[in-house]
Design a protein around this motif. Structure first.
Motif, short mmCIF file in Angstrom:
data_model
loop_
_atom_site.label_atom_id
_atom_site.label_comp_id
_atom_site.label_asym_id
_atom_site.label_seq_id
_atom_site.Cartn_x
_atom_site.Cartn_y
_atom_site.Cartn_z
N LYS A 1 0.73 -0.81 0.11
CA LYS A 1 -0.39 -0.17 0.18
C LYS A 1 0.41 0.89 -0.01
O LYS A 1 1.78 1.02 0.30
N ARG A 2 0.85 2.17 -0.40
CA ARG A 2 1.32 3.15 -0.79
C ARG A 2 0.34 4.47 0.08
O ARG A 2 -0.90 4.49 -0.69
N ILE A 3 0.69 4.80 0.53
CA ILE A 3 0.33 6.19 1.81
C ILE A 3 1.15 6.89 1.64
O ILE A 3 2.19 6.97 2.24
N LEU A 4 0.60 8.47 1.27
CA LEU A 4 1.07 9.78 1.56
C LEU A 4 0.76 10.46 3.06
O LEU A 4 -0.67 10.73 2.69
N LEU A 5 1.34 10.51 3.54
CA LEU A 5 0.62 10.95 5.31
C LEU A 5 1.09 12.79 5.06
O LEU A 5 2.22 13.43 4.73
N PHE B 1 -4.56 8.59 0.90
CA PHE B 1 -3.97 9.99 1.67
C PHE B 1 -3.96 10.12 3.01
O PHE B 1 -5.78 10.22 3.43
N ILE B 2 -3.49 10.33 4.67
CA ILE B 2 -3.91 10.26 5.78
C ILE B 2 -3.12 11.72 5.64
O ILE B 2 -2.56 12.22 5.36
N ILE B 3 -3.97 12.51 6.31
CA ILE B 3 -3.86 13.96 6.94
C ILE B 3 -3.82 13.79 8.62
O ILE B 3 -4.68 13.51 9.41
N ALA B 4 -2.74 14.06 9.09
CA ALA B 4 -2.55 13.22 10.57
C ALA B 4 -1.04 14.40 11.40
O ALA B 4 -0.53 13.83 10.66
N PRO B 5 -1.35 15.46 12.27
CA PRO B 5 -2.44 15.35 12.23
C PRO B 5 -3.26 16.96 11.80
O PRO B 5 -2.74 17.13 10.34
N ALA B 6 -4.66 16.39 11.57
CA ALA B 6 -5.21 17.83 10.70
C ALA B 6 -5.81 18.77 11.55
O ALA B 6 -6.04 18.35 12.25
N SER B 7 -5.03 20.18 10.78
CA SER B 7 -5.58 21.41 12.81
C SER B 7 -6.54 21.90 12.25
O SER B 7 -7.02 21.70 10.98
N THR C 1 -5.61 14.85 -5.87
CA THR C 1 -5.75 13.07 -5.49
C THR C 1 -6.61 12.37 -5.81
O THR C 1 -7.62 12.58 -5.60
N THR C 2 -6.24 11.22 -6.64
CA THR C 2 -8.09 10.07 -6.21
C THR C 2 -7.19 8.93 -5.30
O THR C 2 -8.59 8.15 -5.58
N ALA C 3 -6.75 8.74 -4.23
CA ALA C 3 -6.84 8.38 -3.35
C ALA C 3 -8.03 8.42 -2.21
O ALA C 3 -8.02 9.31 -2.19
N ASP C 4 -7.85 7.64 -1.54
CA ASP C 4 -8.96 7.12 -0.87
C ASP C 4 -8.25 8.17 0.87
O ASP C 4 -7.37 7.83 0.79
N LEU C 5 -9.16 9.24 1.31
CA LEU C 5 -8.70 11.14 1.93
C LEU C 5 -8.91 10.17 3.40
O LEU C 5 -9.90 9.84 3.28
#
Length: 414
Positions: A8-12, A87-93, A116-120
């Motif tokens: 899995k290719r995960i963008l943080l 695509f994960i955003i953590a932390p998200a302010s 992106t078309t990734a799952d967000l």
């Protein structure tokens, strides 16, 4: 460590906030499960954690700037956006969430989100008052509408000294949410087409006199989310709703009730015409033995004694139907000994499944947008981490349908 995220290719994406210190551990947890992790840091995030730290734990170069000449020679932001599966955003302010809700693209992170078309996935993290602010509430609702998956936040003591909802959930909870999402996505698509489903939702009100009543904290949001998602998936849904100010989900037949006795009658009628019945309502256990015809007046006494009698047990009554009994799923809202009490109810009420949720945590359950449940059935259980009730509803319904189809298949083999 089981490679649950292999290949899995995960963008943080990491935005500015003290919770950024948890992101290094999040990268490590994702990586040890087989994921290839790349990181984007905002300018504010670099005040809390360094690119070097995240490069060390991820094994990949960290991206920080939209206008990096070396990266942009190959349109780096587009390359990153296309590369990601998740695509994960953590932390998200609060600031970043506001920008995402408005569709802004003024830095590398927000630009990649749009491209992106990734799952967000978004894990909010902010001061409890900022989280409660109506602007933040609306922004998160917008993200939900735009198919972002919201994980958390959690409740507790914050870096500023406040206590409340707004803490970023722990890295392992984020990982669990991602694993559950991937597992659900990899399973064959289950269709609710042609399946009749009845759901109870919300509280009941038990009148004391013409102006007073006994009730509870239930908002009905979990039951309404289940009804809305089930209808979207093709089910024929009847929603039996206690007194809540929620709009009827599209495609759902709604039956409004007030008291537990009214809900009991409506539930039995609907259940006998349903393949599946979900008892999500928080039904009052007791009602007045006699309702006062006129408003009760204060007396000189310091105490008032009310005589209460038991209400009918709706979910047990449905499960006990001798003819046209539906696959019956209950909810157990508990404040302690969650799993033990839920398993007891599963057995004693002769249910097919039960969803146990801890309502002692102010971050989830009653009157919140988030919930976490443990689903239990005779031969198994599944913990679903805290997330938006709309997201949780999808996972609950998928598991219910899987178990229902297994039971129906077993009947054919007898």
């Amino acid at each position: 460590m089981q490679q649950t995220l292999a290949n899995k290719r995960i963008l943080l994406g990491i935005s500015g906030g003290i919770a950024a210190y948890k992101s290094a551990d999040l990268v490590r947890r994702l990586s040890e499960r087989g994921a290839d992790v790349r990181v984007i840091l905002t300018d504010a995030a670099q005040q809390f954690i360094t690119p070097l730290t995240l490069q060390a734990v991820s094994g990949n170069a960290v991206s920080t700037s939209l206008l990096d000449p070396s990266a942009e020679a190959a349109m780096g932001h587009i390359e990153l956006a296309k590369w990601a599966d998740i695509f994960i955003i953590a932390p998200a302010s609060a600031n970043l969430i506001a920008k995402l809700a408005q569709g802004m693209a003024n830095d590398l992170l927000t630009t990649c989100v749009l491209a992106t078309t990734a799952d967000l996935f978004v894990a909010p993290a902010m001061n409890q008052q900022m989280y409660k602010n109506i602007a933040t509430t609306k922004n998160i609702a917008t993200l939900n509408e735009h198919n972002f998956h919201i994980i958390g936040p959690a409740s507790g003591e914050q870096a500023c000294g406040d206590v409340g909802l707004g803490r970023m959930v722990e890295p392992l909870q984020i990982v669990a949410a991602i694993e559950q999402f991937i597992s659900a996505k990899q399973q064959p698509e289950l269709s609710w087409q042609g399946i009749t489903l009845s759901i109870t939702a919300g509280p009941t009100r038990e009148a004391i006199d013409p102006v007073r009543y006994i009730s509870n904290q239930s908002s009905g949001k979990m039951g309404f989310a289940l009804a809305a998602i089930a209808a979207q998936l093709g089910a024929d849904v009847t929603l039996i709703a206690g007194p809540v100010p929620l709009a009827t989900p599209a495609g759902v037949k709604r039956v409004d009730v007030i008291s537990a006795e009214q809900m009991h009658q409506a539930a039995l009628k609907a259940a006998q015409n349903s393949a599946i019945f979900i008892g999500c309502a928080a039904v009052a256990d007791y009602r007045m033995a006699e309702i006062a015809v006129e408003k009760l007046k204060k007396t000189s006494d310091d105490a008032l004694t009310l005589k209460l009698v038991k209400n009918p047990d709706i979910i047990a009554s449905v499960a006990a139907l001798s003819q046209q009994r539906p696959f019956t799923v209950g909810f157990a809202a508990e404040t302690h000994n969650l799993i033990d009490y839920a398993k007891g109810k599963l057995t004693n009420k002769k249910l097919d499944m039960i969803c146990a949720n801890d309502v002692s945590d102010p971050a989830q359950g009653f009157n919140t947008e988030h919930n976490a449940v443990t689903m239990i059935w005779p031969n198994g259980e599944l913990a679903l981490p805290a997330q938006a009730k709309t997201e949780l509803a999808k996972l609950i319904l998928q598991q219910i349908l899987q178990q229902y189809q297994m039971v129906e298949k077993a009947k054919l083999l007898v």
